[in-house]
Design an enzyme around this catalytic site. Sequence first.
Site, PDB file in Angstrom:
ATOM      1  N   ILE A 175       3.253  -0.590  -3.875  1.00 42.64           N
ATOM      2  CA  ILE A 175       2.527   0.660  -3.589  1.00 42.64           C
ATOM      3  C   ILE A 175       3.496   1.850  -3.652  1.00 42.64           C
ATOM      4  N   ASP A 229      15.575   1.559  -0.971  1.00 36.75           N
ATOM      5  CA  ASP A 229      15.040   0.188  -1.003  1.00 36.75           C
ATOM      6  C   ASP A 229      16.221  -0.775  -1.053  1.00 36.75           C
ATOM      7  N   LEU A 250      15.851  -3.803  -2.206  1.00 37.81           N
ATOM      8  CA  LEU A 250      15.452  -4.724  -3.288  1.00 37.81           C
ATOM      9  C   LEU A 250      15.207  -6.144  -2.767  1.00 37.81           C
ATOM     10  N   ASP A 280      19.769  -1.329   3.299  1.00 37.37           N
ATOM     11  CA  ASP A 280      18.807  -1.836   4.274  1.00 37.37           C
ATOM     12  C   ASP A 280      18.583  -0.770   5.349  1.00 37.37           C
ATOM     13  N   LYS A 326       5.907  -8.172   4.363  1.00 36.13           N
ATOM     14  CA  LYS A 326       4.437  -8.059   4.415  1.00 36.13           C
ATOM     15  C   LYS A 326       3.646  -9.353   4.206  1.00 36.13           C
ATOM     16  N   SER A 384      -2.300  -0.950   8.032  1.00 34.80           N
ATOM     17  CA  SER A 384      -3.166  -1.922   7.359  1.00 34.80           C
ATOM     18  C   SER A 384      -4.456  -2.113   8.140  1.00 34.80           C
ATOM     19  N   TYR A 397       3.087 -10.331  11.424  1.00 34.96           N
ATOM     20  CA  TYR A 397       3.040  -9.188  10.500  1.00 34.96           C
ATOM     21  C   TYR A 397       2.037  -8.145  11.002  1.00 34.96           C
ATOM     22  N   LYS A 454       2.370  -3.971  12.466  1.00 39.71           N
ATOM     23  CA  LYS A 454       1.639  -2.754  12.082  1.00 39.71           C
ATOM     24  C   LYS A 454       1.026  -2.090  13.314  1.00 39.71           C
ATOM     25  N   PHE A 484      -6.903  -0.969   2.997  1.00 41.84           N
ATOM     26  CA  PHE A 484      -7.695  -2.180   2.891  1.00 41.84           C
ATOM     27  C   PHE A 484      -6.999  -3.070   1.836  1.00 41.84           C
ATOM     28  N   PRO A 544      -6.902 -20.894   6.560  1.00 38.68           N
ATOM     29  CA  PRO A 544      -6.842 -20.577   7.992  1.00 38.68           C
ATOM     30  C   PRO A 544      -6.547 -19.087   8.218  1.00 38.68           C
ATOM     31  N   ASP A 596      -8.517 -16.545   7.719  1.00 40.19           N
ATOM     32  CA  ASP A 596      -9.350 -15.606   6.948  1.00 40.19           C
ATOM     33  C   ASP A 596     -10.625 -15.252   7.716  1.00 40.19           C
TER      34      ASP A 596
HETATM   35  P1  NAD Z   1       6.338  -4.527  -1.423  1.00 41.56           P
HETATM   36  O1  NAD Z   1       6.991  -5.722  -0.825  1.00 41.56           O
HETATM   37  O2  NAD Z   1       5.998  -4.543  -2.853  1.00 41.56           O
HETATM   38  O3  NAD Z   1       7.232  -3.228  -1.132  1.00 41.56           O
HETATM   39  C1  NAD Z   1       7.992  -3.082   0.035  1.00 41.56           C
HETATM   40  C2  NAD Z   1       9.409  -2.679  -0.380  1.00 41.56           C
HETATM   41  O4  NAD Z   1      10.195  -2.470   0.784  1.00 41.56           O
HETATM   42  C3  NAD Z   1      10.103  -3.721  -1.220  1.00 41.56           C
HETATM   43  O5  NAD Z   1      10.575  -3.117  -2.410  1.00 41.56           O
HETATM   44  C4  NAD Z   1      11.284  -4.201  -0.337  1.00 41.56           C
HETATM   45  O6  NAD Z   1      12.410  -4.513  -1.115  1.00 41.56           O
HETATM   46  C5  NAD Z   1      11.483  -2.995   0.559  1.00 41.56           C
HETATM   47  N1  NAD Z   1      12.052  -3.278   1.883  1.00 41.56           N
HETATM   48  C6  NAD Z   1      11.583  -4.156   2.814  1.00 41.56           C
HETATM   49  N2  NAD Z   1      12.358  -4.104   3.911  1.00 41.56           N
HETATM   50  C7  NAD Z   1      13.326  -3.182   3.680  1.00 41.56           C
HETATM   51  C8  NAD Z   1      14.430  -2.695   4.438  1.00 41.56           C
HETATM   52  N3  NAD Z   1      14.711  -3.150   5.657  1.00 41.56           N
HETATM   53  N4  NAD Z   1      15.229  -1.735   3.884  1.00 41.56           N
HETATM   54  C9  NAD Z   1      14.954  -1.264   2.642  1.00 41.56           C
HETATM   55  N5  NAD Z   1      13.954  -1.704   1.887  1.00 41.56           N
HETATM   56  C10 NAD Z   1      13.140  -2.649   2.391  1.00 41.56           C
HETATM   57  O7  NAD Z   1       5.037  -4.223  -0.537  1.00 41.56           O
HETATM   58  P2  NAD Z   1       3.782  -3.275  -0.850  1.00 41.56           P
HETATM   59  O8  NAD Z   1       2.637  -4.146  -1.173  1.00 41.56           O
HETATM   60  O9  NAD Z   1       4.180  -2.197  -1.759  1.00 41.56           O
HETATM   61  O10 NAD Z   1       3.528  -2.710   0.611  1.00 41.56           O
HETATM   62  C11 NAD Z   1       4.059  -1.452   1.024  1.00 41.56           C
HETATM   63  C12 NAD Z   1       3.661  -1.208   2.473  1.00 41.56           C
HETATM   64  O11 NAD Z   1       2.236  -1.219   2.590  1.00 41.56           O
HETATM   65  C13 NAD Z   1       4.170  -2.250   3.461  1.00 41.56           C
HETATM   66  O12 NAD Z   1       4.505  -1.586   4.660  1.00 41.56           O
HETATM   67  C14 NAD Z   1       2.964  -3.148   3.682  1.00 41.56           C
HETATM   68  O13 NAD Z   1       3.013  -3.789   4.930  1.00 41.56           O
HETATM   69  C15 NAD Z   1       1.843  -2.140   3.609  1.00 41.56           C
HETATM   70  N6  NAD Z   1       0.545  -2.732   3.236  1.00 41.56           N
HETATM   71  C16 NAD Z   1       0.445  -3.415   2.069  1.00 41.56           C
HETATM   72  C17 NAD Z   1      -0.785  -3.998   1.709  1.00 41.56           C
HETATM   73  C18 NAD Z   1      -0.913  -4.775   0.423  1.00 41.56           C
HETATM   74  O14 NAD Z   1      -1.927  -5.445   0.247  1.00 41.56           O
HETATM   75  N7  NAD Z   1       0.027  -4.732  -0.502  1.00 41.56           N
HETATM   76  C19 NAD Z   1      -1.892  -3.857   2.553  1.00 41.56           C
HETATM   77  C20 NAD Z   1      -1.749  -3.130   3.737  1.00 41.56           C
HETATM   78  C21 NAD Z   1      -0.518  -2.562   4.069  1.00 41.56           C
HETATM   79  C1  UD1 Z   2      -4.221 -10.348   3.289  1.00 39.36           C
HETATM   80  C2  UD1 Z   2      -3.757 -10.178   4.705  1.00 39.36           C
HETATM   81  C3  UD1 Z   2      -3.698  -8.721   5.080  1.00 39.36           C
HETATM   82  C4  UD1 Z   2      -2.843  -7.975   4.085  1.00 39.36           C
HETATM   83  C5  UD1 Z   2      -3.389  -8.217   2.680  1.00 39.36           C
HETATM   84  C6  UD1 Z   2      -2.530  -7.590   1.641  1.00 39.36           C
HETATM   85  C7  UD1 Z   2      -4.527 -12.212   5.863  1.00 39.36           C
HETATM   86  C8  UD1 Z   2      -5.443 -12.755   6.904  1.00 39.36           C
HETATM   87  N1  UD1 Z   2      -4.621 -10.892   5.608  1.00 39.36           N
HETATM   88  O1  UD1 Z   2      -5.549  -9.841   3.222  1.00 39.36           O
HETATM   89  O2  UD1 Z   2      -3.139  -8.566   6.365  1.00 39.36           O
HETATM   90  O3  UD1 Z   2      -2.864  -6.599   4.394  1.00 39.36           O
HETATM   91  O4  UD1 Z   2      -3.419  -9.620   2.419  1.00 39.36           O
HETATM   92  O5  UD1 Z   2      -1.295  -8.213   1.543  1.00 39.36           O
HETATM   93  O6  UD1 Z   2      -3.725 -12.918   5.278  1.00 39.36           O
HETATM   94  N2  UD1 Z   2      -8.676 -15.705  -1.785  1.00 39.36           N
HETATM   95  C9  UD1 Z   2      -9.063 -16.799  -2.529  1.00 39.36           C
HETATM   96  N3  UD1 Z   2      -8.115 -17.421  -3.295  1.00 39.36           N
HETATM   97  C10 UD1 Z   2      -6.810 -17.007  -3.349  1.00 39.36           C
HETATM   98  C11 UD1 Z   2      -6.434 -15.871  -2.573  1.00 39.36           C
HETATM   99  C12 UD1 Z   2      -7.402 -15.253  -1.807  1.00 39.36           C
HETATM  100  O7  UD1 Z   2     -10.214 -17.212  -2.516  1.00 39.36           O
HETATM  101  O8  UD1 Z   2      -5.996 -17.622  -4.050  1.00 39.36           O
HETATM  102  C13 UD1 Z   2      -9.720 -15.000  -1.003  1.00 39.36           C
HETATM  103  C14 UD1 Z   2      -9.430 -14.913   0.479  1.00 39.36           C
HETATM  104  O9  UD1 Z   2      -9.946 -16.004   1.161  1.00 39.36           O
HETATM  105  C15 UD1 Z   2     -10.108 -13.575   0.840  1.00 39.36           C
HETATM  106  C16 UD1 Z   2      -9.971 -12.740  -0.430  1.00 39.36           C
HETATM  107  O10 UD1 Z   2      -9.751 -13.672  -1.485  1.00 39.36           O
HETATM  108  O11 UD1 Z   2     -11.485 -13.781   1.082  1.00 39.36           O
HETATM  109  C17 UD1 Z   2      -8.824 -11.747  -0.387  1.00 39.36           C
HETATM  110  O12 UD1 Z   2      -7.636 -12.431  -0.036  1.00 39.36           O
HETATM  111  P1  UD1 Z   2      -6.190 -11.746  -0.100  1.00 39.36           P
HETATM  112  O13 UD1 Z   2      -6.022 -11.065  -1.405  1.00 39.36           O
HETATM  113  O14 UD1 Z   2      -5.175 -12.757   0.289  1.00 39.36           O
HETATM  114  O15 UD1 Z   2      -6.265 -10.577   0.982  1.00 39.36           O
HETATM  115  P2  UD1 Z   2      -6.687 -10.652   2.534  1.00 39.36           P
HETATM  116  O16 UD1 Z   2      -6.674 -12.029   3.037  1.00 39.36           O
HETATM  117  O17 UD1 Z   2      -7.900  -9.835   2.717  1.00 39.36           O
END
Ligand code: NAD
Ligand code: UD1
Length: 342
Positions: free
Chosen positions: A14, A33, A35, A60, A87, A127, A152, A156, A181, A299, A301
């Site tokens: 993101i 970052d 990495l 870091d 995450k 999140s 995790y 948050k 979301f 588990p 979900d």
């Molecule tokens: P990502 O893992 O792709 O990116 C996170 C980055 O942070 C990585 O590049 C990692 O190297 C860096 N990082 C982690 N710890 C660090 C540290 N101590 N010092 C420096 N760098 C560090 O994750 P993302 O999917 O891009 O998520 C970004 C943020 O959004 C996170 O806070 C995550 O919890 C939150 N979030 C993500 C989702 C999702 O579905 N991807 C959903 C809800 C919230």
């Molecule tokens: C999960 C995390 C959430 C996090 C988000 C993004 C949990 C309980 N929640 O959300 O905290 O913010 O990821 O990282 O883990 N599914 C399948 N097959 C798969 C993978 C997923 O059927 O191989 C289904 C899941 O059961 C769910 C939906 O797809 O119904 C979405 O799953 P997923 O992408 O893992 O996201 P969340 O579980 O919603």
Amino acid sequence: MKPLVMVTGGTGYIGSHTAVELIQEGFEVVIVDNLSNSKHEVLNGIEAITGVMPHFENFDLCDLKRLRKCSEKYPRLEAIVHFAALKAVGESVDIPLDYYHNNFESLINLLRIMGDYSIPNMVFSSSCTVYGQPDHLPVTENSPVKKASSPYGNTKRVSEEIIQDAIRANSTIRAISLRYFNPIGAHPSANIGELPLGVPLNLVPYLTQTVIGKREELRVFGNDYNTPDGTGIRDYIYVVDLARAHVIALKRLLESKNKKPYEVFNLGTGKGYSVMEIINTFEKATGEKVKFKIYPRRPGDIDAVYADTTLANKELGWKAETSLEQTLFTAWNWEKALNNKK
Ligand code: NAD
Ligand code: UD1
């Protein structure tokens, strides 16, 4: 002079999309970052799209000394967009102390330097996991925050509280927490996207890897949920729409458009789709067939969660614009681009 912004976790999924939007909106970006979950090459992707190579600092955020040095190197910093965190929900159950250490220590250090170096603004990645299984759908920002189902999720929930406590103690800092979301998709250029290391845990990367032939079949986790087709429902938001919301939130802080020192917004589309609907829409968008099989529930979900986005629509003037079909098309283009690189 362009406003200077630190993007922590800016080579991540993101963060990289947000860095692109920020640069395109006239910001100067410093990515920090370590990495641990991303690659240095992502910077080239950002440059290919924007024509600008952002500043990059590889360290870091738990290292306060190093973070102080960085703040001294960039004295013009006006804001921090804080993505960096561990995450993976399942992993956090196995190594909770690593999650608490990384996610809390990095946030606390950032809040310290905000006070010490007069960096007044933060946009924080939160999140929808903070809502757990909500009692009512769609979920508004006033829905109760529930006990987290994983370390995790707990990081948050507590991080949001830490930010509010820091603001209470120091009236010069302000923050917006954005509760995402389910972010999916990739930049339309296919220069950047999600880079899951190892086997993907999330639905869309697993699906695209199945279609490209890296995985044998998509496992649909459960078809006996309390939803119309029995599969789980989530609110899938296009990562570029999500990135745009960060630019708007940042401008709101910088332009002091609002007097409140702390705000929270849901970022979703407001519409939930089931796993089967994702599969069907993907097939329609790409013309590819998805091989899948029904498996037992995973588990932890929940049946369904999707956002009420009224507050973000009204206050930020932001709305998710990209259709699910277009979004899944970008995810597929990115998977193909990744495959071509190998
Ligand atoms: P990502 O893992 O792709 O990116 C996170 C980055 O942070 C990585 O590049 C990692 O190297 C860096 N990082 C982690 N710890 C660090 C540290 N101590 N010092 C420096 N760098 C560090 O994750 P993302 O999917 O891009 O998520 C970004 C943020 O959004 C996170 O806070 C995550 O919890 C939150 N979030 C993500 C989702 C999702 O579905 N991807 C959903 C809800 C919230
Ligand atoms: C999960 C995390 C959430 C996090 C988000 C993004 C949990 C309980 N929640 O959300 O905290 O913010 O990821 O990282 O883990 N599914 C399948 N097959 C798969 C993978 C997923 O059927 O191989 C289904 C899941 O059961 C769910 C939906 O797809 O119904 C979405 O799953 P997923 O992408 O893992 O996201 P969340 O579980 O919603």
